[in-house]
Design a protein around this motif. Structure first.
Motif, PDB file in Angstrom:
ATOM      1  N   LEU A   1       3.886   0.886   2.916  1.00 35.58           N
ATOM      2  CA  LEU A   1       4.368   1.221   4.253  1.00 35.58           C
ATOM      3  C   LEU A   1       3.345   0.800   5.307  1.00 35.58           C
ATOM      4  O   LEU A   1       3.707   0.226   6.348  1.00 35.58           O
ATOM      5  CB  LEU A   1       4.647   2.724   4.362  1.00 35.58           C
ATOM      6  N   ALA A   2       2.054   1.073   5.059  1.00 34.14           N
ATOM      7  CA  ALA A   2       1.014   0.662   5.996  1.00 34.14           C
ATOM      8  C   ALA A   2       1.019  -0.844   6.182  1.00 34.14           C
ATOM      9  O   ALA A   2       0.894  -1.366   7.298  1.00 34.14           O
ATOM     10  CB  ALA A   2      -0.350   1.139   5.493  1.00 34.14           C
ATOM     11  N   PHE A   3       1.160  -1.555   5.083  1.00 36.38           N
ATOM     12  CA  PHE A   3       1.191  -3.017   5.119  1.00 36.38           C
ATOM     13  C   PHE A   3       2.382  -3.526   5.930  1.00 36.38           C
ATOM     14  O   PHE A   3       2.232  -4.371   6.821  1.00 36.38           O
ATOM     15  CB  PHE A   3       1.241  -3.541   3.679  1.00 36.38           C
ATOM     16  N   LEU A   4       3.571  -3.002   5.655  1.00 33.41           N
ATOM     17  CA  LEU A   4       4.781  -3.500   6.310  1.00 33.41           C
ATOM     18  C   LEU A   4       4.830  -3.133   7.786  1.00 33.41           C
ATOM     19  O   LEU A   4       5.161  -3.969   8.632  1.00 33.41           O
ATOM     20  CB  LEU A   4       6.018  -2.957   5.596  1.00 33.41           C
ATOM     21  N   VAL A   5       4.504  -1.883   8.119  1.00 37.62           N
ATOM     22  CA  VAL A   5       4.570  -1.453   9.518  1.00 37.62           C
ATOM     23  C   VAL A   5       3.580  -2.230  10.371  1.00 37.62           C
ATOM     24  O   VAL A   5       3.925  -2.736  11.447  1.00 37.62           O
ATOM     25  CB  VAL A   5       4.316   0.065   9.633  1.00 37.62           C
ATOM     26  N   CYS A   6       2.345  -2.348   9.897  1.00 39.61           N
ATOM     27  CA  CYS A   6       1.335  -3.072  10.674  1.00 39.61           C
ATOM     28  C   CYS A   6       1.690  -4.554  10.778  1.00 39.61           C
ATOM     29  O   CYS A   6       1.501  -5.180  11.823  1.00 39.61           O
ATOM     30  CB  CYS A   6      -0.038  -2.899  10.040  1.00 39.61           C
ATOM     31  N   GLY A   7       2.215  -5.116   9.686  1.00 37.30           N
ATOM     32  CA  GLY A   7       2.633  -6.519   9.732  1.00 37.30           C
ATOM     33  C   GLY A   7       3.781  -6.730  10.695  1.00 37.30           C
ATOM     34  O   GLY A   7       3.806  -7.701  11.461  1.00 37.30           O
ATOM     35  N   PHE A   8       4.750  -5.820  10.704  1.00 40.55           N
ATOM     36  CA  PHE A   8       5.905  -5.945  11.590  1.00 40.55           C
ATOM     37  C   PHE A   8       5.494  -5.780  13.054  1.00 40.55           C
ATOM     38  O   PHE A   8       5.959  -6.539  13.920  1.00 40.55           O
ATOM     39  CB  PHE A   8       6.955  -4.904  11.209  1.00 40.55           C
TER      40      PHE A   8
ATOM     41  N   GLU B   1      -0.051   8.564   4.746  1.00 38.72           N
ATOM     42  CA  GLU B   1       0.476   9.914   4.505  1.00 38.72           C
ATOM     43  C   GLU B   1       1.992   9.963   4.669  1.00 38.72           C
ATOM     44  O   GLU B   1       2.689  10.637   3.913  1.00 38.72           O
ATOM     45  CB  GLU B   1      -0.193  10.909   5.464  1.00 38.72           C
ATOM     46  N   ILE B   2       2.502   9.232   5.654  1.00 39.22           N
ATOM     47  CA  ILE B   2       3.960   9.195   5.846  1.00 39.22           C
ATOM     48  C   ILE B   2       4.629   8.525   4.646  1.00 39.22           C
ATOM     49  O   ILE B   2       5.621   9.023   4.103  1.00 39.22           O
ATOM     50  CB  ILE B   2       4.312   8.438   7.147  1.00 39.22           C
ATOM     51  N   GLY B   3       4.073   7.396   4.222  1.00 39.92           N
ATOM     52  CA  GLY B   3       4.666   6.656   3.109  1.00 39.92           C
ATOM     53  C   GLY B   3       4.676   7.418   1.810  1.00 39.92           C
ATOM     54  O   GLY B   3       5.591   7.253   0.988  1.00 39.92           O
TER      55      GLY B   3
ATOM     56  N   MET C   1      -9.141   1.520  11.815  1.00 40.42           N
ATOM     57  CA  MET C   1      -8.473   1.204  10.555  1.00 40.42           C
ATOM     58  C   MET C   1      -8.153   2.478   9.760  1.00 40.42           C
ATOM     59  O   MET C   1      -7.081   2.594   9.161  1.00 40.42           O
ATOM     60  CB  MET C   1      -9.343   0.267   9.718  1.00 40.42           C
ATOM     61  N   PHE C   2      -9.074   3.420   9.763  1.00 43.38           N
ATOM     62  CA  PHE C   2      -8.825   4.666   9.048  1.00 43.38           C
ATOM     63  C   PHE C   2      -7.688   5.454   9.702  1.00 43.38           C
ATOM     64  O   PHE C   2      -6.836   6.019   8.998  1.00 43.38           O
ATOM     65  CB  PHE C   2     -10.092   5.521   9.006  1.00 43.38           C
ATOM     66  N   THR C   3      -7.653   5.500  11.019  1.00 39.61           N
ATOM     67  CA  THR C   3      -6.604   6.258  11.700  1.00 39.61           C
ATOM     68  C   THR C   3      -5.230   5.697  11.375  1.00 39.61           C
ATOM     69  O   THR C   3      -4.307   6.427  10.997  1.00 39.61           O
ATOM     70  CB  THR C   3      -6.826   6.252  13.219  1.00 39.61           C
ATOM     71  N   LEU C   4      -5.074   4.384  11.518  1.00 33.00           N
ATOM     72  CA  LEU C   4      -3.793   3.756  11.219  1.00 33.00           C
ATOM     73  C   LEU C   4      -3.434   3.926   9.742  1.00 33.00           C
ATOM     74  O   LEU C   4      -2.290   4.250   9.392  1.00 33.00           O
ATOM     75  CB  LEU C   4      -3.833   2.273  11.581  1.00 33.00           C
ATOM     76  N   GLY C   5      -4.407   3.693   8.866  1.00 34.59           N
ATOM     77  CA  GLY C   5      -4.152   3.791   7.432  1.00 34.59           C
ATOM     78  C   GLY C   5      -3.774   5.193   7.004  1.00 34.59           C
ATOM     79  O   GLY C   5      -2.852   5.387   6.201  1.00 34.59           O
ATOM     80  N   ILE C   6      -4.467   6.194   7.525  1.00 39.11           N
ATOM     81  CA  ILE C   6      -4.189   7.581   7.150  1.00 39.11           C
ATOM     82  C   ILE C   6      -2.799   8.007   7.622  1.00 39.11           C
ATOM     83  O   ILE C   6      -2.024   8.595   6.862  1.00 39.11           O
ATOM     84  CB  ILE C   6      -5.268   8.519   7.721  1.00 39.11           C
ATOM     85  N   VAL C   7      -2.472   7.704   8.875  1.00 32.92           N
ATOM     86  CA  VAL C   7      -1.168   8.113   9.416  1.00 32.92           C
ATOM     87  C   VAL C   7      -0.028   7.475   8.626  1.00 32.92           C
ATOM     88  O   VAL C   7       0.889   8.151   8.145  1.00 32.92           O
ATOM     89  CB  VAL C   7      -1.065   7.738  10.906  1.00 32.92           C
ATOM     90  N   LEU C   8      -0.085   6.161   8.469  1.00 35.27           N
ATOM     91  CA  LEU C   8       0.995   5.457   7.780  1.00 35.27           C
ATOM     92  C   LEU C   8       1.006   5.770   6.282  1.00 35.27           C
ATOM     93  O   LEU C   8       2.068   5.890   5.666  1.00 35.27           O
ATOM     94  CB  LEU C   8       0.862   3.951   8.011  1.00 35.27           C
TER      95      LEU C   8
END
Length: 430
Positions: free
Chosen positions: A70-77, A52-54, A43-50
């Motif tokens: 962005l983390a919410f939308l990308v992971c949901g998509f 920081e990009i967002g 969860m931290f890896t995905l959250g940090i990457v997305l």
């Protein structure tokens, strides 16, 4: 002297990159354990990457929610398209539900935000500023219901699905706990509610920033309506004190964690055993949590060092865990079909009317009690209708009134808690 090294989430990028590659490889091989430690890694890896990009995408980072959305939308998509590995989906469900980390996250936010406010500020602001927030909420509800009737939507639907999420103080401390309260009170699954709530909240944030620009222009043409960053007119000032800086120790942080757990269990006991109903209405534990934490601060029952410790825990959750929680929301709690259905003309118009109602209600009440209407509309209105802390920055920046941050924080914290409490009552009618 060592050269400055670019950091990601406070970590030197080579260190983060190494462990991120290892964790992604483990995900691909399907060997990450579905345990708390495994969930932290994923969860931290995905959250940090997305995240920081967002936070680095122009326009998006200021007006569309930044890294959290962005983390919410990308992971949901990705989950919607079936691209998310099954192991990650299972771990996300464990993080959000099986481990009950969501309850811990919400408890830290509620207790820390209420205890973290200066006691004098909490007491004095309640006399005039909190009623201004309620006036904005009433205006949002009134115009929102009128807009809903134009499209055949019931007042209860408008209040629960539109007004409460938009006016609830953001995503992490507003829409997410609101969805949990929705499930606790109605017994219905929260995924559909949260999906729609987060989508309509994102639209409301953009509309709020647009209104902030408009209010700044109004202030230029009507100088008598604005204090140019001062909320209260001369002679009726509310004294705002900054919380004293307290040197925190590890004991203070540990005690604050225990304190939060104690408040949560106290609320659970009262909600389930002592006073589960008030006038026939079921009161959920999170509503009691808000009440007890606020009363403890008002009556000065908690030592200053523990208040500061609780606030530090709240800041950690609100600043460092929000990206991680939004990953979990995107994977586990979102219905992407529901989200896509939000982007319609009727929903946009209803959202504009809700934000306009918040502006008019708080501005008119502000005029009656000695506030400048422009500043009252920005703080008690727009800072309720945006996306919490990040939304406050966007709104105040667009309005060119960053000096109002203290009042904006009251709106996001106390105002959001008030909406959460009101929501727990309104949900009884569903």
């Amino acid at each position: 002297m060592e050269k400055n090294i670019f950091k990601i989430y406070g970590i030197e990028w080579p260190v983060f990159l190494f462990f991120a590659v290892v964790i992604f490889a483990a995900i691909g091989w399907g060997i990450v354990p579905n345990q708390l430690i495994g969930a932290i890694a994923v969860m931290f890896t995905l959250g940090i990457v997305l995240g920081e990009i967002g936070e680095r995408i122009p326009v998006w980072n200021k007006y569309c929610g930044g890294g959290a959305i962005l983390a919410f939308l990308v992971c949901g998509f990705f989950t919607f398209k079936g691209w998310m590995p099954e192991g990650v989906v299972a771990i996300s469900k464990g993080w959000m539900s099986d481990y009950s980390f969501l309850n811990l996250f919400i408890a830290f936010l509620v207790v820390g935000s209420l205890l973290g406010l200066d006691r004098d500020l909490l007491v004095k602001s309640s006399a005039l500023y909190l009623p201004a927030i309620l006036a904005g909420l009433a205006g949002a509800g009134l115009l929102g219901v009128i807009g809903g009737l134009l499209f055949g939507k019931s007042p209860v639907e408008i209040l629960t699905a539109y007004v409460l999420p938009i006016m609830g103080g953001g995503a992490g401390a507003g829409a997410v706990p609101m969805a949990q309260v929705y499930e606790d009170v109605t017994g219905q699954d929260s995924s559909g509610y949260l999906s729609f709530a987060l989508a309509i909240l994102a639209v409301g944030n953009i509309v709020s920033v647009a209104f902030a620009v408009v209010l700044n222009i109004v202030g230029e043409f009507m100088p008598a309506w604005t204090g140019k960053g001062d909320l209260v007119k001369k002679g009726k000032n509310i004294e705002i004190k900054k919380a004293q800086e307290i040197h925190l120790t590890m004991d203070d942080i540990a005690a604050a964690i225990f304190l939060t757990a104690g408040f949560f269990i106290l609320s659970q006991v009262v909600a389930q055993k002592i006073l589960p109903l008030i006038l026939g209405v079921a009161i959920p534990n999170f509503a009691y949590l808000i009440i007890f934490a606020a009363l403890a601060n008002v009556f000065n029952l908690i030592p200053a060092n523990l208040k500061a410790g609780a606030q530090k825990c709240q800041q950690f959750c609100g600043n460092k865990l929000i990206w991680i929680q939004m990953v979990g929301c995107g994977i586990t709690l979102i219905d992407f079909n529901e989200m896509l259905g939000v982007l319609r003309f009727d929903n946009l118009l209803i959202t504009v009317l809700i934000v306009l109602g918040a502006v008019l209600g708080s501005a008119l009440f502000g005029m009656l009690v000695g506030f400048f209407p422009v500043e009252s509309a920005i703080t008690a209105g727009l800072c309720m209708a945006n996306m919490g802390g990040a939304g406050d920055l966007a709104v105040l920046g667009a309005a060119k009134r960053m000096d109002l941050m203290s009042y904006a924080q009251i709106s996001s914290r106390i105002g959001g808690a008030m909406v959460l409490l009101i929501g727990s009552l309104i949900f009884q009618f569903l």
